[in-house]
Design a protein around this motif. Structure first.
Motif, PDB file in Angstrom:
ATOM      1  N   VAL A 169       0.871  -1.197   0.000  1.00  0.00           N
ATOM      2  CA  VAL A 169       0.000   0.000   0.000  1.00  0.00           C
ATOM      3  C   VAL A 169       0.903   1.241   0.000  1.00  0.00           C
ATOM      4  N   CYS A 170       0.686   2.087  -1.006  1.00  0.00           N
ATOM      5  CA  CYS A 170       1.684   3.139  -1.285  1.00  0.00           C
ATOM      6  C   CYS A 170       1.099   4.552  -1.203  1.00  0.00           C
ATOM      7  N   PRO A 171       1.968   5.526  -0.910  1.00  0.00           N
ATOM      8  CA  PRO A 171       1.562   6.932  -0.911  1.00  0.00           C
ATOM      9  C   PRO A 171       1.851   7.599  -2.260  1.00  0.00           C
ATOM     10  N   GLY A 227      -7.871   2.532  -6.344  1.00  0.00           N
ATOM     11  CA  GLY A 227      -8.994   3.009  -5.554  1.00  0.00           C
ATOM     12  C   GLY A 227      -8.540   3.711  -4.294  1.00  0.00           C
ATOM     13  N   PHE A 228      -9.500   3.891  -3.410  1.00  0.00           N
ATOM     14  CA  PHE A 228      -9.283   4.692  -2.198  1.00  0.00           C
ATOM     15  C   PHE A 228      -8.922   3.780  -1.025  1.00  0.00           C
ATOM     16  N   GLY A 229      -8.892   4.365   0.186  1.00  0.00           N
ATOM     17  CA  GLY A 229      -8.478   3.603   1.357  1.00  0.00           C
ATOM     18  C   GLY A 229      -9.629   2.985   2.117  1.00  0.00           C
ATOM     19  N   PRO A 230     -10.213   3.727   3.095  1.00  0.00           N
ATOM     20  CA  PRO A 230     -11.248   3.144   3.944  1.00  0.00           C
ATOM     21  C   PRO A 230     -12.487   2.760   3.133  1.00  0.00           C
ATOM     22  N   GLY A 231     -13.018   1.578   3.384  1.00  0.00           N
ATOM     23  CA  GLY A 231     -14.226   1.112   2.713  1.00  0.00           C
ATOM     24  C   GLY A 231     -14.047   0.924   1.213  1.00  0.00           C
ATOM     25  N   ALA A 233     -10.709  -0.100  -2.071  1.00  0.00           N
ATOM     26  CA  ALA A 233      -9.678  -1.090  -2.446  1.00  0.00           C
ATOM     27  C   ALA A 233      -8.605  -1.280  -1.364  1.00  0.00           C
ATOM     28  N   GLY A 234      -8.175  -0.170  -0.728  1.00  0.00           N
ATOM     29  CA  GLY A 234      -7.121  -0.276   0.294  1.00  0.00           C
ATOM     30  C   GLY A 234      -7.547  -1.178   1.439  1.00  0.00           C
ATOM     31  N   GLU A 235      -8.747  -0.928   1.933  1.00  0.00           N
ATOM     32  CA  GLU A 235      -9.226  -1.738   3.064  1.00  0.00           C
ATOM     33  C   GLU A 235      -9.575  -3.163   2.616  1.00  0.00           C
ATOM     34  N   LEU A 237      -8.155  -4.867   0.446  1.00  0.00           N
ATOM     35  CA  LEU A 237      -6.900  -5.612   0.295  1.00  0.00           C
ATOM     36  C   LEU A 237      -6.279  -5.950   1.648  1.00  0.00           C
ATOM     37  N   THR A 238      -6.129  -4.931   2.499  1.00  0.00           N
ATOM     38  CA  THR A 238      -5.388  -5.173   3.750  1.00  0.00           C
ATOM     39  C   THR A 238      -6.185  -6.024   4.738  1.00  0.00           C
ATOM     40  N   ALA A 239      -7.523  -6.077   4.552  1.00  0.00           N
ATOM     41  CA  ALA A 239      -8.337  -6.926   5.437  1.00  0.00           C
ATOM     42  C   ALA A 239      -8.520  -8.330   4.857  1.00  0.00           C
ATOM     43  N   THR A 247       2.860  -4.343   3.647  1.00  0.00           N
ATOM     44  CA  THR A 247       3.888  -3.296   3.773  1.00  0.00           C
ATOM     45  C   THR A 247       3.266  -1.982   3.330  1.00  0.00           C
ATOM     46  N   PHE A 248       3.498  -0.946   4.121  1.00  0.00           N
ATOM     47  CA  PHE A 248       2.780   0.318   3.926  1.00  0.00           C
ATOM     48  C   PHE A 248       3.716   1.495   4.181  1.00  0.00           C
ATOM     49  N   THR A 249       3.612   2.518   3.346  1.00  0.00           N
ATOM     50  CA  THR A 249       4.236   3.813   3.624  1.00  0.00           C
ATOM     51  C   THR A 249       3.151   4.865   3.521  1.00  0.00           C
ATOM     52  N   GLY A 250       3.063   5.735   4.524  1.00  0.00           N
ATOM     53  CA  GLY A 250       2.057   6.786   4.495  1.00  0.00           C
ATOM     54  C   GLY A 250       1.870   7.389   5.866  1.00  0.00           C
ATOM     55  N   GLU A 251       0.684   7.908   6.082  1.00  0.00           N
ATOM     56  CA  GLU A 251       0.401   8.655   7.298  1.00  0.00           C
ATOM     57  C   GLU A 251       0.284   7.731   8.526  1.00  0.00           C
ATOM     58  N   ALA A 257      -4.940   2.311  11.253  1.00  0.00           N
ATOM     59  CA  ALA A 257      -6.122   1.628  10.694  1.00  0.00           C
ATOM     60  C   ALA A 257      -5.711   0.300  10.063  1.00  0.00           C
ATOM     61  N   ILE A 258      -4.605   0.309   9.327  1.00  0.00           N
ATOM     62  CA  ILE A 258      -4.160  -0.928   8.654  1.00  0.00           C
ATOM     63  C   ILE A 258      -3.735  -1.971   9.694  1.00  0.00           C
ATOM     64  N   MET A 259      -3.140  -1.488  10.779  1.00  0.00           N
ATOM     65  CA  MET A 259      -2.693  -2.412  11.833  1.00  0.00           C
ATOM     66  C   MET A 259      -3.876  -3.192  12.400  1.00  0.00           C
ATOM     67  N   GLU A 272       6.360   2.334   7.254  1.00  0.00           N
ATOM     68  CA  GLU A 272       7.177   3.550   7.289  1.00  0.00           C
ATOM     69  C   GLU A 272       6.193   4.712   7.277  1.00  0.00           C
ATOM     70  N   LEU A 273       6.159   5.462   8.381  1.00  0.00           N
ATOM     71  CA  LEU A 273       5.081   6.438   8.586  1.00  0.00           C
ATOM     72  C   LEU A 273       5.627   7.870   8.582  1.00  0.00           C
ATOM     73  N   GLY A 274       4.901   8.765   9.201  1.00  0.00           N
ATOM     74  CA  GLY A 274       5.256  10.187   9.116  1.00  0.00           C
ATOM     75  C   GLY A 274       6.498  10.556   9.913  1.00  0.00           C
TER      76      GLY A 274
HETATM   77  N1  LIG Z   1       5.698   8.871   3.248  1.00  0.00           N
HETATM   78  C1  LIG Z   1       4.957   9.466   4.112  1.00  0.00           C
HETATM   79  O1  LIG Z   1       5.250   9.487   5.265  1.00  0.00           O
HETATM   80  C2  LIG Z   1       3.729  10.104   3.640  1.00  0.00           C
HETATM   81  C3  LIG Z   1       2.950  10.821   4.505  1.00  0.00           C
HETATM   82  N2  LIG Z   1       1.835  11.406   4.061  1.00  0.00           N
HETATM   83  C4  LIG Z   1       1.051  12.200   5.008  1.00  0.00           C
HETATM   84  O2  LIG Z   1      -0.240  11.689   5.022  1.00  0.00           O
HETATM   85  C5  LIG Z   1      -1.174  12.721   4.712  1.00  0.00           C
HETATM   86  C6  LIG Z   1      -2.329  12.142   3.929  1.00  0.00           C
HETATM   87  O3  LIG Z   1      -1.881  11.660   2.672  1.00  0.00           O
HETATM   88  P1  LIG Z   1      -2.569  10.371   2.055  1.00  0.00           P
HETATM   89  O4  LIG Z   1      -2.082  10.020   0.724  1.00  0.00           O
HETATM   90  O5  LIG Z   1      -4.047  10.542   2.202  1.00  0.00           O
HETATM   91  O6  LIG Z   1      -1.940   9.281   3.001  1.00  0.00           O
HETATM   92  P2  LIG Z   1      -2.570   7.984   3.490  1.00  0.00           P
HETATM   93  O7  LIG Z   1      -1.655   7.391   4.488  1.00  0.00           O
HETATM   94  O8  LIG Z   1      -3.990   8.196   3.895  1.00  0.00           O
HETATM   95  O9  LIG Z   1      -2.641   7.073   2.172  1.00  0.00           O
HETATM   96  C7  LIG Z   1      -1.583   6.262   1.753  1.00  0.00           C
HETATM   97  C8  LIG Z   1      -2.160   5.007   1.113  1.00  0.00           C
HETATM   98  O10 LIG Z   1      -2.950   4.290   2.046  1.00  0.00           O
HETATM   99  C9  LIG Z   1      -4.228   4.013   1.496  1.00  0.00           C
HETATM  100  N3  LIG Z   1      -5.190   3.934   2.600  1.00  0.00           N
HETATM  101  C10 LIG Z   1      -5.760   4.969   3.275  1.00  0.00           C
HETATM  102  N4  LIG Z   1      -6.561   4.499   4.257  1.00  0.00           N
HETATM  103  C11 LIG Z   1      -6.494   3.140   4.207  1.00  0.00           C
HETATM  104  C12 LIG Z   1      -7.095   2.094   4.959  1.00  0.00           C
HETATM  105  N5  LIG Z   1      -7.924   2.341   5.977  1.00  0.00           N
HETATM  106  N6  LIG Z   1      -6.800   0.816   4.634  1.00  0.00           N
HETATM  107  C13 LIG Z   1      -5.951   0.551   3.623  1.00  0.00           C
HETATM  108  N7  LIG Z   1      -5.355   1.493   2.866  1.00  0.00           N
HETATM  109  C14 LIG Z   1      -5.619   2.784   3.154  1.00  0.00           C
HETATM  110  C15 LIG Z   1      -4.451   5.160   0.529  1.00  0.00           C
HETATM  111  O11 LIG Z   1      -5.444   4.860  -0.403  1.00  0.00           O
HETATM  112  C16 LIG Z   1      -3.071   5.303  -0.068  1.00  0.00           C
HETATM  113  O12 LIG Z   1      -2.829   4.319  -1.064  1.00  0.00           O
HETATM  114  C17 LIG Z   1      -0.367  13.750   3.959  1.00  0.00           C
HETATM  115  O13 LIG Z   1      -0.936  14.993   4.066  1.00  0.00           O
HETATM  116  C18 LIG Z   1       0.959  13.648   4.623  1.00  0.00           C
HETATM  117  O14 LIG Z   1       0.982  14.446   5.780  1.00  0.00           O
HETATM  118  C19 LIG Z   1       1.429  11.254   2.779  1.00  0.00           C
HETATM  119  C20 LIG Z   1       2.169  10.557   1.869  1.00  0.00           C
HETATM  120  C21 LIG Z   1       3.405   9.935   2.234  1.00  0.00           C
END
Ligand SMILES: NC(=O)C1=CN([C@@H]2O[C@H](COP(=O)(O)OP(=O)(O)OC[C@H]3O[C@@H](n4cnc5c(N)ncnc54)[C@H](O)[C@@H]3O)[C@@H](O)[C@H]2O)C=CC1
Ligand SMILES: O=C(O)/C=C/C=C(\O)C(=O)O
Length: 503
Positions: A169-171, A227-231, A233-235, A237-239, A247-251, A257-259, A272-274
């Protein structure tokens, strides 16, 4: 000035057409979503729609997972490591051969300067496959000679097996780079993958499907669902119960939520988070180098980098000259044409721009002085619909202000003076995050001492974002769980079995 190696980009290369339909890639075929639903793909530099993304339904995700599971026992699962590695190296070659297509796709999705994508995103896309193809053949496993009561002994040795079906799951900030950082080692270890790219940046994941097809990757090994996350494709897949690891990088909040989703079925995770990464500049630093390095760390990719510097602590005696140098670097950055060397890209979306501008207002409300920027720049008519913000530097903020504590993910940083090394260390570590830090000093003992005192996964001294892909990469605290990179990735993407043989 943001120091990005500029590649020659001719004007006609900047407006090449990109795909109008961005499709899912399931079981070796490009397919629309089962419901027929699509959503727009927007160029953040203009705000204009450049294509339609075909959204995967729950049933599409089920089919992708089933294909990935089947592929584990098909031709892919039967390949020797050498055969697998040849295919993975061919993926790297094909990304390089099609680098212009990958550049077009990445620039269309993110609006980032073509030079940034050419220097960072696309080359890393190839090297993420090549490096793990190399490393998987050289990683040893442990073995022990074990004494037994009858004196004949036993041998214990470990074998590594693929973990199975991996959800990736990618950002949106480095779409190809961060996706291949996970797909490369996962495939090198013999797993199969389903990628869920960010809804903002679906193009390079889809393009990689063409690459997999071209090199003869068996069907079902690499799948993409949009697709999107909650409710969505993201959810889904991870559920999914047949996904073995995620493996996930993002917020950080998304990681939480994924945990929860991963807890059902007790699946392994790597996150790998914020970050809210500090830089510490000592009076004995080479100020020119420090300002140049921190301007990259704060403004590269318009600050949309998890490793970016948003907090700068500067020793009091060099505070004024340092602020002046960093401000000059920020002022040299202009929004504008994608090929211009001084170009600063837009925010990924209007929603994200509003979030960043909200912090710009908050900073002033919290007593900051905006040394540069603080608002929205003037752009030419063609870019008027884009999601621009000015590169911004603040002084006058308290260390515990919101703007100095929360991740902004924009081209901005607050600068605070310090008097003692202990103050600098304790302020730098006073955060819930722990991804990375940079330390700027010409004093060797201090460099080692302060770097070791940082509560982070990665500390750079007199540099930033200098990556050796063999090293451990990840964050502590709320910045992540686990480490990827080199042997650490192979640890995550394999299951270790110990075999004990009585002699
Ligand atoms: N590398 C990093 O640390 C990043 C941090 N961010 C931070 O996150 C904020 C929000 O950006 P987003 O792209 O909305 O990040 P996000 O963490 O919400 O989304 C990243 C991925 O997770 C998926 N996702 C979201 N909710 C999910 C769920 N419940 N289950 C499964 N998959 C899910 C999204 O569809 C996307 O593919 C940004 O404003 C920024 O502050 C954003 C991108 C990268
Ligand atoms: O070099 C890497 O592997 C990763 C770089 C950037 C990020 O992880 C990020 O911004 O999310």
């Amino acid at each position: 000035m943001v120091q990005v190696q500029q590649l020659a980009v001719e004007p006609e290369e900047r407006n090449r057409p990109v795909a109008a339909d961005i499709l899912n890639f399931i079981d070796g075929r490009f397919v629309k979503g089962g419901s027929g639903a699509t959503f727009p793909n927007i160029d953040p530099a203009t705000g204009r729609e450049t294509g339609r993304v075909h959204e995967a339904t729950r049933e599409d995700v089920d089919r992708a997972v089933a294909a990935a599971k089947r592929a584990l026992t098909g031709p892919w699962g039967k390949m020797t490591t050498a055969e697998r590695i040849r295919l993975i190296a061919a993926v790297a070659d094909e990304i390089e051969r099609r680098s212009e297509d990958f550049l077009d796709a990445e620039v269309a999705d993110t609006g980032k300067p073509r030079a940034v994508a050419a220097h960072i995103d696309v080359p890393r896309g190839a090297s993420n496959f090549r490096m793990f193809a190399d490393i998987v053949t050289t990683l040893p496993t442990e073995s022990f000679g074990t004494p037994t009561p009858d004196g004949s002994g036993a041998i214990n040795y470990a074998v590594r097996k693929p973990k199975g079906v991996i959800a990736v799951v990618c950002p949106w900030n480095f779409p190809l780079l961060l996706m291949t950082w996970k797909v490369g080692p996962a495939l090198a270890c013999g797993n199969t993958v389903i990628v869920k790219p960010s809804e903002e940046t679906p193009r390079t994941a889809a393009l990689l499907g063409e690459v997999m097809d071209a090199v003869g990757m068996p069907t079902g090994v690499y799948n993409v669902v949009h697709g999107f996350g909650p409710g969505a494709a993201g959810e889904f897949l991870t559920a999914h119960p047949d996904v073995d690891a995620i493996t996930f990088t993002g917020e950080t909040g998304t990681g939480q939520a994924i945990m929860k989703q991963a807890a059902v079925g007790v699946r392994d995770i790597s996150f790998e988070l914020g970050g809210k990464n500090p830089a510490i500049v000592f009076a004995d630093a080479d100020l020119e180098k420090a300002a140049e390095g921190i301007s990259r760390a704060a403004f590269l990719n318009s600050g949309q980098v998890c490793l970016g510097t948003e907090r700068v602590y500067v020793e009091q005696s060099v505070f004024e000259p340092f602020v002046a140098k960093l401000a000059a670097a920020a002022r040299a950055l202009k929004p504008g044409d994608k090929g211009d060397p001084h170009y600063l890209g837009p925010m990924i979306s209007e929603e994200h721009r509003q979030k960043v501008l909200g912090y710009y207002e908050r900073a002033i409300a919290e007593g900051a002085i905006a040394v540069t920027g603080g608002g929205v720049p003037n752009v030419d008519a063609a870019a008027a619909g884009g999601f621009w913000v000015e590169p911004t530097i603040w002084t006058g903020l308290a260390h515990d202000s919101t703007v100095m504590r929360e991740e902004i993910f924009g081209p901005c940083c607050g600068i605070i003076p310090f008097d003692t090394e202990d103050d600098a260390i304790s302020w730098a570590n006073d955060t819930d995050y722990g991804l990375c830090a940079t330390v700027w000093t010409e004093n060797l003992s201090r460099a080692h001492r302060v770097a070791a005192a940082m509560s982070v996964g990665v500390c750079w001294v007199n540099c930033w974002f200098l990556r050796d892909l063999r090293t451990a990469f990840g964050g502590s605290g709320q910045s992540g769980i686990g480490r990827e990179g080199g042997a650490h990735s192979l640890e995550f993407y394999t299951e270790l079995e110990n075999i004990c043989v009585k002699i």
